[in-house]
Design an enzyme around this catalytic site. Structure first.
Site, short mmCIF file in Angstrom:
data_model
loop_
_atom_site.label_atom_id
_atom_site.label_comp_id
_atom_site.label_asym_id
_atom_site.label_seq_id
_atom_site.Cartn_x
_atom_site.Cartn_y
_atom_site.Cartn_z
N SER A 12 0.84 -1.20 0.00
CA SER A 12 0.00 0.00 0.00
C SER A 12 0.87 1.25 0.00
O SER A 12 2.09 1.18 0.22
CB SER A 12 -0.91 -0.02 1.24
OG SER A 12 -0.14 -0.24 2.41
N GLU A 14 1.04 5.63 1.05
CA GLU A 14 0.46 6.69 1.87
C GLU A 14 0.66 8.06 1.22
O GLU A 14 1.73 8.36 0.68
CB GLU A 14 1.12 6.66 3.25
CG GLU A 14 0.53 7.66 4.21
CD GLU A 14 1.01 7.41 5.63
OE1 GLU A 14 0.93 6.27 6.11
OE2 GLU A 14 1.48 8.38 6.25
N TYR A 46 -4.15 12.41 8.30
CA TYR A 46 -5.14 13.28 8.95
C TYR A 46 -4.40 14.17 9.93
O TYR A 46 -3.64 13.67 10.77
CB TYR A 46 -6.11 12.36 9.70
CG TYR A 46 -7.28 13.02 10.36
CD1 TYR A 46 -8.48 13.19 9.68
CD2 TYR A 46 -7.20 13.45 11.69
CE1 TYR A 46 -9.57 13.75 10.30
CE2 TYR A 46 -8.29 14.02 12.31
CZ TYR A 46 -9.48 14.17 11.61
OH TYR A 46 -10.56 14.74 12.23
N ARG A 103 -3.71 7.88 17.64
CA ARG A 103 -3.89 8.91 18.66
C ARG A 103 -3.57 10.28 18.07
O ARG A 103 -4.27 11.24 18.29
CB ARG A 103 -2.95 8.63 19.84
CG ARG A 103 -3.12 9.64 20.96
CD ARG A 103 -1.96 9.63 21.91
NE ARG A 103 -0.76 10.20 21.32
CZ ARG A 103 0.40 10.36 21.95
NH1 ARG A 103 0.50 9.98 23.21
NH2 ARG A 103 1.44 10.88 21.33
N ASP A 105 -0.59 13.50 17.55
CA ASP A 105 0.22 14.29 18.47
C ASP A 105 -0.46 15.64 18.61
O ASP A 105 -0.81 16.27 17.61
CB ASP A 105 1.65 14.46 17.93
CG ASP A 105 2.37 13.12 17.89
OD1 ASP A 105 2.38 12.43 18.92
OD2 ASP A 105 2.88 12.76 16.82
N GLN A 208 15.76 16.56 5.35
CA GLN A 208 14.34 16.38 5.65
C GLN A 208 14.13 15.07 6.45
O GLN A 208 13.41 15.03 7.44
CB GLN A 208 13.58 16.32 4.33
CG GLN A 208 12.08 16.43 4.45
CD GLN A 208 11.41 16.15 3.11
OE1 GLN A 208 11.84 15.27 2.36
NE2 GLN A 208 10.38 16.89 2.81
N PHE A 212 12.57 14.60 10.31
CA PHE A 212 11.43 13.70 10.56
C PHE A 212 11.79 12.63 11.58
O PHE A 212 11.02 12.33 12.47
CB PHE A 212 11.10 12.93 9.29
CG PHE A 212 10.06 13.55 8.43
CD1 PHE A 212 9.09 14.37 8.96
CD2 PHE A 212 10.03 13.28 7.08
CE1 PHE A 212 8.12 14.92 8.16
CE2 PHE A 212 9.07 13.83 6.27
CZ PHE A 212 8.12 14.66 6.81
N HIS A 262 4.23 -0.90 3.34
CA HIS A 262 3.42 0.33 3.22
C HIS A 262 4.40 1.48 2.99
O HIS A 262 5.26 1.74 3.83
CB HIS A 262 2.63 0.54 4.53
CG HIS A 262 1.78 1.78 4.56
ND1 HIS A 262 0.55 1.85 3.95
CD2 HIS A 262 1.99 2.99 5.12
CE1 HIS A 262 0.03 3.06 4.15
NE2 HIS A 262 0.89 3.77 4.85
P1 FAD Z 1 -0.91 5.27 20.87
O1 FAD Z 1 -1.07 3.86 20.43
O2 FAD Z 1 -1.98 5.84 21.75
O3 FAD Z 1 0.50 5.36 21.63
C1 FAD Z 1 1.06 6.61 21.97
C2 FAD Z 1 1.93 6.48 23.22
O4 FAD Z 1 1.11 6.24 24.38
C3 FAD Z 1 2.93 5.32 23.20
O5 FAD Z 1 4.09 5.74 23.88
C4 FAD Z 1 2.23 4.21 23.96
O6 FAD Z 1 3.14 3.32 24.57
C5 FAD Z 1 1.41 4.97 24.98
N1 FAD Z 1 0.09 4.36 25.23
C6 FAD Z 1 -0.71 3.79 24.30
N2 FAD Z 1 -1.87 3.37 24.88
C7 FAD Z 1 -1.77 3.67 26.19
C8 FAD Z 1 -2.65 3.50 27.30
N3 FAD Z 1 -3.86 2.94 27.14
N4 FAD Z 1 -2.23 3.95 28.53
C9 FAD Z 1 -1.02 4.54 28.67
N5 FAD Z 1 -0.14 4.72 27.65
C10 FAD Z 1 -0.52 4.30 26.43
N6 FAD Z 1 -0.16 11.23 13.05
C11 FAD Z 1 -1.09 12.11 12.62
O7 FAD Z 1 -1.30 13.15 13.25
N7 FAD Z 1 -1.83 11.88 11.49
C12 FAD Z 1 -1.69 10.76 10.75
O8 FAD Z 1 -2.36 10.59 9.75
C13 FAD Z 1 -0.71 9.80 11.18
N8 FAD Z 1 -0.54 8.64 10.51
C14 FAD Z 1 0.34 7.71 10.98
C15 FAD Z 1 0.42 6.47 10.35
C16 FAD Z 1 1.30 5.50 10.81
C17 FAD Z 1 1.34 4.17 10.12
C18 FAD Z 1 2.12 5.76 11.95
C19 FAD Z 1 3.10 4.73 12.44
C20 FAD Z 1 2.03 6.98 12.59
C21 FAD Z 1 1.14 7.96 12.15
N9 FAD Z 1 0.99 9.18 12.79
C22 FAD Z 1 0.05 10.09 12.35
C23 FAD Z 1 1.81 9.51 13.96
C24 FAD Z 1 1.12 9.10 15.28
O9 FAD Z 1 -0.05 9.85 15.46
C25 FAD Z 1 2.12 9.38 16.40
O10 FAD Z 1 3.19 8.48 16.32
C26 FAD Z 1 1.53 9.44 17.80
O11 FAD Z 1 2.54 9.95 18.67
C27 FAD Z 1 1.11 8.10 18.37
O12 FAD Z 1 -0.02 7.62 17.78
P2 FAD Z 1 -0.51 6.11 18.11
O13 FAD Z 1 -1.77 5.90 17.41
O14 FAD Z 1 0.59 5.16 17.89
O15 FAD Z 1 -0.75 6.27 19.69
#
Ligand code: FAD
Length: 281
Positions: A12, A14, A46, A103, A105, A208, A212, A262
């Protein structure tokens, strides 16, 4: 890596939604070129806090209307349950079946973290509201998420997303294949049995990439960094060396059982297309 081998491979790409009409025009040309590679789906990022909400949806719908599979990303940070519910309804009502759930940032200056604090809560929320309507992909971090308390804690948090109902995962990019293989072994030891597709960042520009990588916690190994730095502004040499390195990385990952790739294309078709062809995908 035993469990990974049984999954159907998924290749896939992105994209991110551009800010201007001109950027959108360029993106159309990019996805048409990438579509010739026949990726399983396009994903569209997003902006955390909803900053790209309309552009993400608009881009996904255009790609689908063009005859391809596409999945919007959705991040929960800074949003209320009500806001996320409205987006999910819109995605469902427009025929979208696949979401990358994150989640995100918190953008600087945004005060409230929102109601769903972690991606596992978002996955739970999506499942409770829309059942099995969506295929849900989540993020995985073979080199450990930068905010994680420990590698073990991060792995257990990854498992929470799986237990909440994720169907598959895409990793943060990495240049160290062993980190991925180790992560998969650790997942298997915990009984995590979903495809974890490596995220691949082609190398086109060193400064760059360095910026990142610092921000997202992806390591550029010393030998790779020094070699890329040594090319200075010589972009053709960086690209040529980068293509060799990334093609080798992808080949090794696939040979050892990775369930697809991906590509983080940065809205450029060239490098991804060349790697794809070199791999004979
Ligand atoms: P989580 O899974 O919530 O983890 C974040 C942190 O919190 C980790 O350190 C984890 O250990 C901790 N944690 C998780 N769950 C819990 C819990 N229940 N209790 C306590 N601690 C917990 N960002 C964007 O803004 N837009 C995008 O479109 C985007 N696309 C992405 C696509 C991919 C494939 C990847 C790998 C990243 C992408 N990101 C994007 C970046 C991502 O949003 C960040 O890396 C963000 O910091 C973490 O998101 P996550 O969903 O992994 O969070």
């Amino acid at each position: 890596m035993q469990t990974q081998k049984k999954h159907t491979p998924s290749f896939s790409v992105e994209l991110f939604p551009p800010k201007t009409a001109e950027g959108m025009e360029k993106l159309r040309a990019t996805w048409k070129e990438l579509a010739l590679l026949k990726p399983r789906f396009f994903s569209v990022t997003y902006g955390a806090g909803g900053s790209t909400q309309d552009r993400t949806l608009g881009t996904v719908l255009e790609i689908i209307a063009d005859g391809h599979q596409a999945a919007p990303h959705l991040s929960c940070v800074g949003s209320s349950r009500e806001e996320i519910a409205a987006i999910l309804d819109q995605y469902r009502d427009t025929g979208i079946r696949h979401i990358v759930a994150l989640r995100g940032d918190l953008p600087s200056g945004m005060a409230s973290a929102g109601e769903l604090r972690h991606a596992n809560e978002l996955v739970e929320f999506i499942r409770s509201r829309t059942g099995d309507h969506f295929q849900i992909d989540v993020a995985a971090y073979p080199e450990v998420h930068p905010q994680a308390k420990s590698p073990r804690d991060d792995l257990l948090n990854f498992k929470r997303k799986v237990d909440a109902g994720a169907n598959s995962a895409i990793t943060q990019y990495f240049y160290n294949a062993d980190a991925y293989f180790r992560f998969i072994d650790d997942c298997e030891a915990l009984g995590i049995d979903l495809p974890v597709v490596p995220g691949i960042m082609p190398i086109g520009n060193f400064s760059q990439l360095a910026r990142f990588s610092d921000a997202c916690g992806a390591e550029i190994p010393r030998w790779l960094r020094l070699k890329l730095q040594s090319y200075g502004d010589d972009l053709p040499s960086i690209r040529s060396f980068g293509l060799d390195v990334i093609t080798d990385l992808c080949r090794r990952l696939l040979e050892q059982g990775a369930p697809g790739l991906h590509f983080y294309t940065m809205n450029q078709a060239g490098l991804t297309g060349t790697i794809w062809k070199r791999l004979g995908l």
